[in-house]
Design a protein around this motif. Structure first.
Motif, PDB file in Angstrom:
ATOM      1  N   ASP A 197       0.872  -1.164   0.000  1.00 28.36           N
ATOM      2  CA  ASP A 197       0.000   0.000   0.000  1.00 28.36           C
ATOM      3  C   ASP A 197       0.914   1.220   0.000  1.00 28.36           C
ATOM      4  O   ASP A 197       1.620   1.469   0.970  1.00 28.36           O
ATOM      5  N   PHE A 198       0.914   1.962  -1.084  1.00 34.07           N
ATOM      6  CA  PHE A 198       1.849   3.070  -1.219  1.00 34.07           C
ATOM      7  C   PHE A 198       1.546   4.198  -0.231  1.00 34.07           C
ATOM      8  O   PHE A 198       2.410   5.004   0.080  1.00 34.07           O
ATOM      9  N   GLU A 199       0.321   4.253   0.276  1.00 39.39           N
ATOM     10  CA  GLU A 199      -0.050   5.310   1.219  1.00 39.39           C
ATOM     11  C   GLU A 199       0.311   4.953   2.654  1.00 39.39           C
ATOM     12  O   GLU A 199       0.756   5.809   3.427  1.00 39.39           O
ATOM     13  N   PHE A 200       0.141   3.673   3.038  1.00 41.14           N
ATOM     14  CA  PHE A 200       0.284   3.292   4.441  1.00 41.14           C
ATOM     15  C   PHE A 200       1.481   2.389   4.723  1.00 41.14           C
ATOM     16  O   PHE A 200       1.692   2.000   5.876  1.00 41.14           O
ATOM     17  N   ALA A 201       2.255   2.024   3.727  1.00 47.17           N
ATOM     18  CA  ALA A 201       3.415   1.165   3.962  1.00 47.17           C
ATOM     19  C   ALA A 201       4.439   1.889   4.836  1.00 47.17           C
ATOM     20  O   ALA A 201       4.598   3.106   4.760  1.00 47.17           O
ATOM     21  N   GLY A 202       5.115   1.112   5.674  1.00 45.50           N
ATOM     22  CA  GLY A 202       6.126   1.688   6.563  1.00 45.50           C
ATOM     23  C   GLY A 202       6.081   1.007   7.910  1.00 45.50           C
ATOM     24  O   GLY A 202       5.765  -0.179   8.013  1.00 45.50           O
ATOM     25  N   ARG A 203       6.387   1.746   8.968  1.00 39.80           N
ATOM     26  CA  ARG A 203       6.346   1.187  10.317  1.00 39.80           C
ATOM     27  C   ARG A 203       4.900   1.121  10.787  1.00 39.80           C
ATOM     28  O   ARG A 203       4.239   2.144  10.958  1.00 39.80           O
ATOM     29  N   ASN A 204       4.426  -0.091  11.020  1.00 35.18           N
ATOM     30  CA  ASN A 204       3.063  -0.297  11.491  1.00 35.18           C
ATOM     31  C   ASN A 204       3.056  -1.328  12.605  1.00 35.18           C
ATOM     32  O   ASN A 204       3.952  -2.173  12.702  1.00 35.18           O
ATOM     33  N   THR A 205       2.036  -1.276  13.447  1.00 37.40           N
ATOM     34  CA  THR A 205       1.928  -2.240  14.533  1.00 37.40           C
ATOM     35  C   THR A 205       1.478  -3.592  13.991  1.00 37.40           C
ATOM     36  O   THR A 205       0.653  -3.666  13.071  1.00 37.40           O
ATOM     37  N   VAL A 206       1.999  -4.643  14.576  1.00 39.75           N
ATOM     38  CA  VAL A 206       1.594  -5.990  14.178  1.00 39.75           C
ATOM     39  C   VAL A 206       0.120  -6.217  14.512  1.00 39.75           C
ATOM     40  O   VAL A 206      -0.634  -6.789  13.718  1.00 39.75           O
ATOM     41  N   ALA A 207      -0.308  -5.744  15.685  1.00 41.07           N
ATOM     42  CA  ALA A 207      -1.710  -5.913  16.080  1.00 41.07           C
ATOM     43  C   ALA A 207      -2.640  -5.169  15.130  1.00 41.07           C
ATOM     44  O   ALA A 207      -3.719  -5.662  14.784  1.00 41.07           O
ATOM     45  N   GLY A 208      -2.234  -3.983  14.701  1.00 39.39           N
ATOM     46  CA  GLY A 208      -3.057  -3.221  13.776  1.00 39.39           C
ATOM     47  C   GLY A 208      -3.192  -3.901  12.429  1.00 39.39           C
ATOM     48  O   GLY A 208      -4.274  -3.932  11.833  1.00 39.39           O
ATOM     49  N   GLU A 209      -2.101  -4.470  11.935  1.00 36.52           N
ATOM     50  CA  GLU A 209      -2.150  -5.180  10.660  1.00 36.52           C
ATOM     51  C   GLU A 209      -3.055  -6.406  10.755  1.00 36.52           C
ATOM     52  O   GLU A 209      -3.816  -6.709   9.831  1.00 36.52           O
ATOM     53  N   ALA A 210      -2.977  -7.111  11.888  1.00 35.46           N
ATOM     54  CA  ALA A 210      -3.835  -8.285  12.076  1.00 35.46           C
ATOM     55  C   ALA A 210      -5.307  -7.879  12.111  1.00 35.46           C
ATOM     56  O   ALA A 210      -6.165  -8.532  11.502  1.00 35.46           O
ATOM     57  N   ALA A 211      -5.606  -6.793  12.820  1.00 41.11           N
ATOM     58  CA  ALA A 211      -6.987  -6.316  12.895  1.00 41.11           C
ATOM     59  C   ALA A 211      -7.494  -5.900  11.523  1.00 41.11           C
ATOM     60  O   ALA A 211      -8.636  -6.190  11.150  1.00 41.11           O
ATOM     61  N   ASN A 212      -6.648  -5.208  10.760  1.00 45.07           N
ATOM     62  CA  ASN A 212      -7.040  -4.790   9.411  1.00 45.07           C
ATOM     63  C   ASN A 212      -7.410  -5.984   8.544  1.00 45.07           C
ATOM     64  O   ASN A 212      -8.447  -6.008   7.872  1.00 45.07           O
ATOM     65  N   LEU A 213      -6.527  -6.975   8.533  1.00 45.17           N
ATOM     66  CA  LEU A 213      -6.748  -8.141   7.680  1.00 45.17           C
ATOM     67  C   LEU A 213      -8.018  -8.886   8.085  1.00 45.17           C
ATOM     68  O   LEU A 213      -8.858  -9.223   7.239  1.00 45.17           O
ATOM     69  N   LEU A 214      -8.186  -9.126   9.373  1.00 44.38           N
ATOM     70  CA  LEU A 214      -9.327  -9.920   9.828  1.00 44.38           C
ATOM     71  C   LEU A 214     -10.658  -9.209   9.593  1.00 44.38           C
ATOM     72  O   LEU A 214     -11.638  -9.829   9.162  1.00 44.38           O
ATOM     73  N   TRP A 215     -10.722  -7.901   9.859  1.00 48.90           N
ATOM     74  CA  TRP A 215     -11.987  -7.193   9.645  1.00 48.90           C
ATOM     75  C   TRP A 215     -12.289  -7.057   8.156  1.00 48.90           C
ATOM     76  O   TRP A 215     -13.448  -7.062   7.751  1.00 48.90           O
ATOM     77  N   TYR A 216     -11.249  -6.966   7.341  1.00 56.41           N
ATOM     78  CA  TYR A 216     -11.491  -6.922   5.901  1.00 56.41           C
ATOM     79  C   TYR A 216     -12.068  -8.246   5.415  1.00 56.41           C
ATOM     80  O   TYR A 216     -13.004  -8.279   4.613  1.00 56.41           O
ATOM     81  N   LEU A 217     -11.507  -9.349   5.909  1.00 57.24           N
ATOM     82  CA  LEU A 217     -12.031 -10.660   5.532  1.00 57.24           C
ATOM     83  C   LEU A 217     -13.441 -10.870   6.076  1.00 57.24           C
ATOM     84  O   LEU A 217     -14.295 -11.469   5.417  1.00 57.24           O
ATOM     85  N   MET A 218     -13.684 -10.369   7.265  1.00 56.87           N
ATOM     86  CA  MET A 218     -14.953 -10.602   7.953  1.00 56.87           C
ATOM     87  C   MET A 218     -16.085  -9.727   7.415  1.00 56.87           C
ATOM     88  O   MET A 218     -17.224 -10.186   7.290  1.00 56.87           O
ATOM     89  N   ALA A 219     -15.780  -8.461   7.093  1.00 59.10           N
ATOM     90  CA  ALA A 219     -16.870  -7.524   6.815  1.00 59.10           C
ATOM     91  C   ALA A 219     -16.621  -6.589   5.642  1.00 59.10           C
ATOM     92  O   ALA A 219     -17.486  -6.427   4.780  1.00 59.10           O
TER      93      ALA A 219
END
Length: 263
Positions: free
Chosen positions: A101-123
């Motif tokens: 993601d050219f806008e959000f790539a960089g230093r990110n929290t592992v928990a935040g990335e997990a939440a993003n992926l799961l909620w995207y898959l879920m909803a």
């Protein structure tokens, strides 16, 4: 790493005073048209009701949740972080395979990335984005088929005198998303069978901070609020929150308009 040193757009900019969540939820008392009734409640009025949702007692208080998120996601609070793509969702997967993601790539929290992926898959991916932001898929996916399943409120009964609402819902996802959710949960599940605590705040911010609530139907808004409240309940585990029902199989005679008939 302190949250303040991570890419700010996904979390800190949205939760800060005057940020996205304030603009969307707190600057005015949003109306919620209760499905299967002729009643509209505001979010403040809804906070004074109790709900029984699939047999479970809940209270929906968005303002209180946002205040709690500000405390939990304090800028100086340290989190496990790494260099990541920033928003692991379908529109951000390139061909040949490249997650970026050219806008959000960089230093990110592992928990935040997990939440993003799961909620995207879920909803988001199979329901809210194609329904409310169809241009995203039309712009980024080669084959943007319409969703064949979505969450549904099966029953709602309002009891005004006792300020109580009974709700029964089902959460249907397609088989591909169900399998992906199961695989992701296997990687997150702790020894005690629950790893939701680590991603709880990031998950709530993702639930609230992607689709403007003013665009949602009463049916969809209530489902979002229910999942928000479930996500913040200490008794909710990964397995209970991300529990899905199989999508109903289409009738043999049905065919998506996007799929050509057999030759």
């Amino acid at each position: 790493m302190p949250l303040a040193e991570c890419v700010p757009d996904l979390y800190l900019d949205r939760i800060r005073p005057g940020g996205r969540l304030d603009r969307w939820y707190l600057r005015r008392d949003l109306p919620l048209a209760l499905p299967q009734t002729d009643t509209t409640l505001t979010l403040r009025e809804l906070a004074d009701f109790t709900l029984t949702v699939n047999g479970r007692q809940l209270t929906v208080n968005v303002a209180e949740t946002i205040d709690s998120l500000r405390h939990t996601l304090a800028p100086d609070r340290r989190r496990l972080a790494g260099l990541t793509q920033g928003d692991p969702t379908e529109p951000n997967i390139a061909d040949p395979l490249c997650w970026l993601d050219f806008e959000f790539a960089g230093r990110n929290t592992v928990a935040g990335e997990a939440a993003n992926l799961l909620w995207y898959l879920m909803a988001l991916g199979g329901w809210l984005v194609p329904r409310y932001q169809p241009d995203v898929y039309a712009r980024t996916l080669r084959l943007a088929l319409p969703p064949r399943s979505r969450p549904r409120i099966e029953h709602l009964e309002l009891h005004p005198s006792s300020r109580h609402i009974d709700v029964r819902y089902s959460w249907n996802t397609g088989p591909g998303r169900t399998a992906a959710i199961s695989s992701a949960l296997d990687g997150l599940r702790g020894e005690n069978g629950s790893g939701l605590e680590e991603i709880r705040a990031f998950l709530a911010l993702r639930i609230l901070g992607v689709i403007p609530p003013s665009r949602l139907t009463g049916h969809d808004f209530l489902l979002v609020l229910i999942k928000l409240t479930e996500s913040q309940d200490p008794l909710t585990t990964l397995d209970t929150f991300f529990s899905t029902a199989p999508a109903p199989h289409p009738h043999p005679g049905e065919r998506s308009s996007n799929v050509p008939a057999p030759a």
